[in-house]
Design a protein around this motif. Structure first.
Motif, PDB file in Angstrom:
ATOM      1  N   SER A  74       0.817  -1.206   0.000  1.00  0.00           N
ATOM      2  CA  SER A  74       0.000   0.000   0.000  1.00  0.00           C
ATOM      3  C   SER A  74       0.851   1.256   0.000  1.00  0.00           C
ATOM      4  O   SER A  74       1.917   1.308   0.614  1.00  0.00           O
ATOM      5  N   SER A  76       1.438   5.212   1.071  1.00  0.00           N
ATOM      6  CA  SER A  76       1.065   6.086   2.177  1.00  0.00           C
ATOM      7  C   SER A  76       0.188   7.208   1.620  1.00  0.00           C
ATOM      8  O   SER A  76       0.182   7.473   0.411  1.00  0.00           O
ATOM      9  N   PRO A  77      -0.574   7.903   2.459  1.00  0.00           N
ATOM     10  CA  PRO A  77      -1.364   9.046   1.967  1.00  0.00           C
ATOM     11  C   PRO A  77      -0.496  10.076   1.245  1.00  0.00           C
ATOM     12  O   PRO A  77      -0.901  10.617   0.215  1.00  0.00           O
ATOM     13  N   LEU A 110      -6.632   1.379  -2.700  1.00  0.00           N
ATOM     14  CA  LEU A 110      -6.119   1.675  -1.368  1.00  0.00           C
ATOM     15  C   LEU A 110      -7.145   1.256  -0.314  1.00  0.00           C
ATOM     16  O   LEU A 110      -8.353   1.267  -0.567  1.00  0.00           O
ATOM     17  N   THR A 114      -6.601   4.690   4.386  1.00  0.00           N
ATOM     18  CA  THR A 114      -5.542   5.406   3.675  1.00  0.00           C
ATOM     19  C   THR A 114      -6.129   6.315   2.608  1.00  0.00           C
ATOM     20  O   THR A 114      -5.686   7.454   2.430  1.00  0.00           O
ATOM     21  N   ARG A 117      -7.559   9.454   4.190  1.00  0.00           N
ATOM     22  CA  ARG A 117      -6.493  10.373   4.604  1.00  0.00           C
ATOM     23  C   ARG A 117      -5.861  11.047   3.390  1.00  0.00           C
ATOM     24  O   ARG A 117      -5.520  12.234   3.424  1.00  0.00           O
TER      25      ARG A 117
END
Length: 232
Positions: A74, A76-77, A110, A114, A117
């Motif tokens: 995944s 990150s934001p 996602l 996440t 965000r």
């Protein structure tokens, strides 16, 4: 760098190396962590299903099994918003529509937390995008470059002269916020730079390019670089 970001970077480094092993010491140095941390991360990747292999001795190290797919890691934001910002700020870039579609596909997979965000953070980033050439012109240029076909363009020069050119596309380049198509002009029998915003019409022909290379353009500007360096 957070651990999820490091695991993603680690898997990408191993993937780019192909069948060549990478010593743990080099991985640790490039990611700015200890060898012990790298070995823990490699174990974590392996436990998650990544096809990690290790080989001792000269030329050895760690790698990924050829042809194997990686488990999803995944974003990150912040990474998701970085992609959104880059695409939104450059709608005139080659393959911008494809990039926007690809980013949306990434956002769609996602995890909900996440994504939420990332969407909140994206609302804190504003861009003023440059004007974009017509989608038909961009699509024709992109197709001609990808398929290496001659593209016929109607071109408005800086002095107001309009000409029709058959061009073998070699390179897209961006300088000072302006995009250029660099290619072999059959009318002038020479390499030429065409400002994309001055191209009034573009049509892909059925004629294959004859094989002109990037090297024929000459040395790039000192501050220029490819958008991706293979094996970096």
């Amino acid at each position: 760098m957070k651990r999820v970001e490091r695991l993603h970077a680690l898997s990408e480094m191993l993937r780019r190396r192909g069948t060549r092993g990478v010593p743990a010491e080099r991985l640790a140095s490039e990611l700015g962590v200890s060898v012990r941390t790298i070995k823990r991360d490699l174990t974590a990747l392996e436990n998650s299903g990544a096809p990690v292999w290790s080989r001792p001795g000269p030329g050895g190290g760690y790698g990924l099994a050829a042809g194997a797919s990686l488990p999803p890691v995944s974003l990150s934001p912040a990474q998701a918003v970085a992609l959104l910002a880059a695409v939104s700020a450059a709608p005139d870039a080659p393959y911008a529509d494809s990039a926007a579609t690809a980013v949306q596909k990434i956002l769609d997979v996602l995890d909900p937390r996440t994504r939420a965000r990332a969407e909140e953070l994206a609302g804190r980033v504003w861009v003023t995008a440059p004007p974009s050439p017509s989608r038909a012109i961009r699509s024709a240029l992109e197709e001609a470059m990808a398929e290496q076909r001659v593209v016929r363009i109607r071109y408005l020069s800086a002095d107001g002269t309009v000409t029709t050119r058959d061009v073998e596309p070699v390179l897209f380049a961006s300088r000072n916020g302006q995009w250029y198509l660099i290619g072999w002009c059959l009318l002038r029998d020479a390499m030429r730079w065409f400002t994309v915003s001055r191209i009034e019409r573009a049509t892909v022909t059925s004629t294959a390019c004859s094989g002109h290379t990037i090297q024929e353009i000459g040395e790039p500007p000192a501050d220029a670089r490819p958008v991706h360096n293979r094996g970096r």
